[in-house]
Design an enzyme around this catalytic site. Structure first.
Site, PDB file in Angstrom:
ATOM      1  N   PHE A 257      32.504  14.780  18.735  1.00 58.44           N
ATOM      2  CA  PHE A 257      32.401  14.643  20.189  1.00 58.44           C
ATOM      3  C   PHE A 257      33.011  13.363  20.706  1.00 58.44           C
ATOM      4  O   PHE A 257      32.104  12.360  20.302  1.00 58.44           O
ATOM      5  CB  PHE A 257      31.221  15.269  20.847  1.00 58.44           C
ATOM      6  CG  PHE A 257      30.971  15.048  22.112  1.00 58.44           C
ATOM      7  CD1 PHE A 257      31.790  15.746  22.981  1.00 58.44           C
ATOM      8  CD2 PHE A 257      30.183  14.244  22.793  1.00 58.44           C
ATOM      9  CE1 PHE A 257      31.557  15.853  24.663  1.00 58.44           C
ATOM     10  CE2 PHE A 257      29.913  14.284  24.231  1.00 58.44           C
ATOM     11  CZ  PHE A 257      30.761  14.845  24.912  1.00 58.44           C
ATOM     12  N   GLN A 258      33.764  13.304  21.656  1.00 56.31           N
ATOM     13  CA  GLN A 258      34.249  11.947  22.200  1.00 56.31           C
ATOM     14  C   GLN A 258      34.916  11.031  21.327  1.00 56.31           C
ATOM     15  O   GLN A 258      34.986   9.682  21.537  1.00 56.31           O
ATOM     16  CB  GLN A 258      33.227  11.401  22.822  1.00 56.31           C
ATOM     17  CG  GLN A 258      32.984  12.050  24.277  1.00 56.31           C
ATOM     18  CD  GLN A 258      32.121  11.420  25.272  1.00 56.31           C
ATOM     19  OE1 GLN A 258      31.420  10.482  24.939  1.00 56.31           O
ATOM     20  NE2 GLN A 258      32.366  11.522  26.563  1.00 56.31           N
TER      21      GLN A 258
END
Length: 721
Positions: A257-258
């Site tokens: 994530f990210q």
């Protein structure tokens, strides 16, 4: 050659890297170790001796090769050859009494108790600024052997660099850093409302103070929102350290994530970047990042730190040597006396010399002014060089280039000698390259070897810090004959051109506010004693033309990149470090709305930023080109409400009210002066919305790729072309 530091056996250093790479806690060199130093060879520059600075022991002894990084006549080497073909003359870390970076000047050398040699003959590197050792008054919050988180090590490393203000926006991958910032007793964090706003604010801080700006963002979109600011800082040579959080090391290179490979994303728009993979590297990496950002030609450095590194416990080693051997080898040496003597000989035969000064002269303003006093040569400056020479001086020709004065461009076109100091001969200045200064012998002095000969071939070139070169030229002139060439006839000729082609704007009989008049009025009411920031567009050029800059670092704008939205965040960054100087953002409605969220920042942080929006409801500079070159066909350049064109849209005053920033709108010329007075006298931030016509053009104007002979001096959007 790699050598052990000394008898203590701590660390290794490159012989040519000098004191900056020596452990400050090392002992005296043993005879066995000292014999390993390279012996003196022909042309070698003696290194400085061992000195103590703030309790740190620096290297003294040995010799370093001092091959000059200069070329005479046509440059035939490629950029790579030029960039690698010279050595630093030895780099010394000097204690700064100020917060952050300071110029490497004679004063700094005296404060460090270093024997002061002649500035031209010394073996000191010509980098503009050098990283300072820990300030004398620094007190750590931790015991020397006390473990602490990597985030706390990072914050203490910033404190040791003299950082007192950061611009940071938190997120999941940078939360640990923000928690550590709350434990700092000396660093103030300014919470901007967007990561682009924070990096522009860090640029405004750096440009107005001369110190390294610091911004911090989280991973993913937080980091990518810094990209425009990093590119802007690189093109405008702004010293900047951007710190980003990153996902834990085990997720790097995965679909976490990210997760964004920000080091790879920014590799081509930073001076250097780091991915920290070991907590023990944080002290060294931060020291190197600040040194890289501030030395040589300044620029941005990115440091990416995974979250697990921020959380890991460690005992920091603050005495790690920097590992910058090849970089230090490429820093240019002091300018050669023989080359400066050639410049003076060439000057003695010139009849119409002109100084073309750029952003590289910002730290050399004192030396430039002395050079003009000694020679009487008229001066013109680039957009980035405004303020390096006082606008009120009779020898100043104002800005040159696409929107420069007629007389500045005339001087360049008719000169027989062009002294180019700290410039890059960009196309907005030169126009048609083969026509630019075509009659002149060109002298180019710049710290970046890649800029010398890139666009225009000089007859004499010196790759060195402009400050040292000008100091050397001034010294040689003062030691030379008392009788010097007089350029009074040349200046009289230019005075005649000034009278024939003065700067002017329409004096409309109606109550319409002409934007040039608004800036001129602001200049009168501030006495020219304000820091001015701008966005990008017509208002930017008018602010460059009509506000008179008497000192360096009072003009903040995005020059090389032309980033709209720069004005407001840059102003808040300048206000954060210059509380006693008025800061005014002269903005356009198109640029202002791009980072309008920073109105909340200036209110919450109590920063007295004044904003004067020249609101014409259009993208003014694009409209001007549409008028001139596209038969006035409007291609998405109207920014108002098409269903209510008689209204001002959006209503900036209402947006300011929502952010608790006082505001007013002025539409009549007779009300303008009082409105600006109220803006300047109101405590704290203030927004003044000045309604101006969209038909005005920035003049003079040399069309892109054209020569001085094609300059446009008349006309506006009320005419058909």
């Amino acid at each position: 050659m790699e050598l052990a530091c000394c008898g203590c056996g701590a660390g290794a250093f490159q012989a040519t890297a000098a004191a900056a790479l020596v452990r400050p806690d090392c002992g005296t060199r043993s005879s066995g170790r000292s014999s390993a130093l390279p012996s003196r060879k022909a042309g070698a520059v003696p290194a400085l001796q061992k000195v103590c600075v703030g309790g740190n022991q620096l290297l003294k002894g040995g010799f370093f090769q001092g091959a000059a990084a200069v070329k005479i006549g046509a440059l035939k080497q490629n950029v790579g050859t030029r960039a690698a073909g010279h050595s630093s003359g030895g780099v010394v870390s000097v204690l700064s009494e100020e917060r952050g970076m300071e110029n490497m000047t004679s004063t700094a050398l005296k404060e460090a108790d270093v024997p002061l040699p002649d500035v031209i003959e010394s073996g000191i590197s010509s980098g503009k600024t050098l990283t300072a050792p820990t300030p004398k008054d620094f007190v750590s919050r931790y015991a020397e052997d006390e473990p602490r988180k990597g985030s706390d090590i990072l914050v203490e490393a910033l404190e040791r660099e003299g950082v007192r203000t950061t611009f940071a926006y938190p997120g999941g991958a940078s939360m640990e850093i923000h928690q550590a910032l709350t434990r700092s007793n000396v660093i103030r964090n300014v919470l901007c409302r967007h990561e682009q706003g924070e990096i522009f604010a860090a640029e405004g801080y750096a440009k107005s103070s001369g110190r390294v700006g610091v911004c911090i963002a989280t991973s993913g979109p937080g980091a990518t929102n810094l990209v425009t600011g990093l590119a802007d800082a690189l093109l405008d040579s702004v010293p900047l350290v951007a710190i980003t959080g990153q996902v834990p090391r085990r997720f790097i290179g995965t679909d976490a994530f990210q997760e964004t490979p920000i080091v790879e994303v920014t590799r081509s728009i930073t001076k250097h970047n780091y991915l920290v993979m070991t907590v023990d590297d944080i002290p060294r990496v931060i020291r190197e990042a600040f040194f890289l950002a501030a030395s040589g030609r300044p620029g941005p450095v990115l440091v990416d730190i995974p979250k697990d590194i921020q959380q890991q416990l460690a005992i920091p080693d603050w005495n790690q040597p920097m590992k910058l051997q090849s970089y230090l080898n490429r820093l240019p040496p002091p300018p050669q006396v023989s080359l400066m003597q050639q410049i003076i000989r060439l000057l003695s035969t010139a009849k119409k010399p002109v100084i073309y000064s750029g952003g590289g002269c910002l730290h050399a303003s004192k030396e430039l002014r002395e050079f003009v006093e000694l020679t009487g040569i008229p001066v013109t400056s680039t957009l980035m060089g405004l303020g390096t020479f006082p606008a009120s001086d009779e020898r100043y020709l104002s800005m040159l280039g696409m929107h420069g004065t007629v007389y500045a461009n005339y001087a360049i076109d008719n000169s027989d000698m062009l002294l180019a100091f700290g410039v890059r001969f960009d196309d907005r200045v030169t126009g048609k390259l083969e026509s630019f200064a075509s009659r002149a012998s060109i002298v180019h002095i710049d710290i970046d070897p890649a800029e010398i000969g890139k666009n225009k071939q000089p007859h004499i070139s010196i790759c060195a810090d402009v400050q040292l070169a000008l100091a050397g030229l001034n010294k040689l002139i003062k030691e030379g004959p008392a009788t010097r060439p007089s350029f009074s006839a040349w200046r009289k000729e230019l005075d005649g051109v000034k009278e024939k082609w003065p700067m002017k704007f329409p004096k409309l009989d109606s109550q319409v506010i002409v934007p040039q008049f608004a800036i001129q009025t602001l200049c009168e009411l501030t006495g020219g004693n304000a820091i001015i920031s701008t966005g990008v567009g017509q208002h930017q050029m008018w602010a460059a033309q009509w506000y008179e800059y008497e000192q360096p670092r009072r003009w903040l704008t995005s020059g090389g990149l032309g980033a709209m939205g720069f004005g407001l965040p840059a102003a808040l960054g300048a206000a954060a470090t210059n509380p006693d100087i008025p800061v005014v953002d002269i903005d356009g409605d198109g640029s202002f709305i791009m980072n309008i969220q920073e109105l909340a920042t200036i209110h919450v942080e109590k920063l007295p930023v004044k904003i004067m929006v020249l609101n014409n409801q259009h993208l003014g500079m694009v409209v001007q080109w549409e008028d001139r070159f596209y038969k006035a066909n409007r291609a998405h350049t109207y920014l108002g409400d098409p269903e209510a064109e008689a209204e001002i849209y959006p209503d900036f005053c209402k947006i300011a009210e929502g952010c608790k920033v006082p505001s007013a709108r002025v539409t009549r010329k007779e009300d303008l002066r009082d409105a600006i007075k109220k803006m300047l006298q109101t405590p704290g931030p203030y927004l003044l919305d000045v309604i101006v016509p969209h038909q005005e053009h920035v003049l003079p104007m040399i069309p892109g790729g054209a020569s001085f002979k094609e300059i446009i001096t008349e006309g506006d959007g009320r005419q058909i072309y």
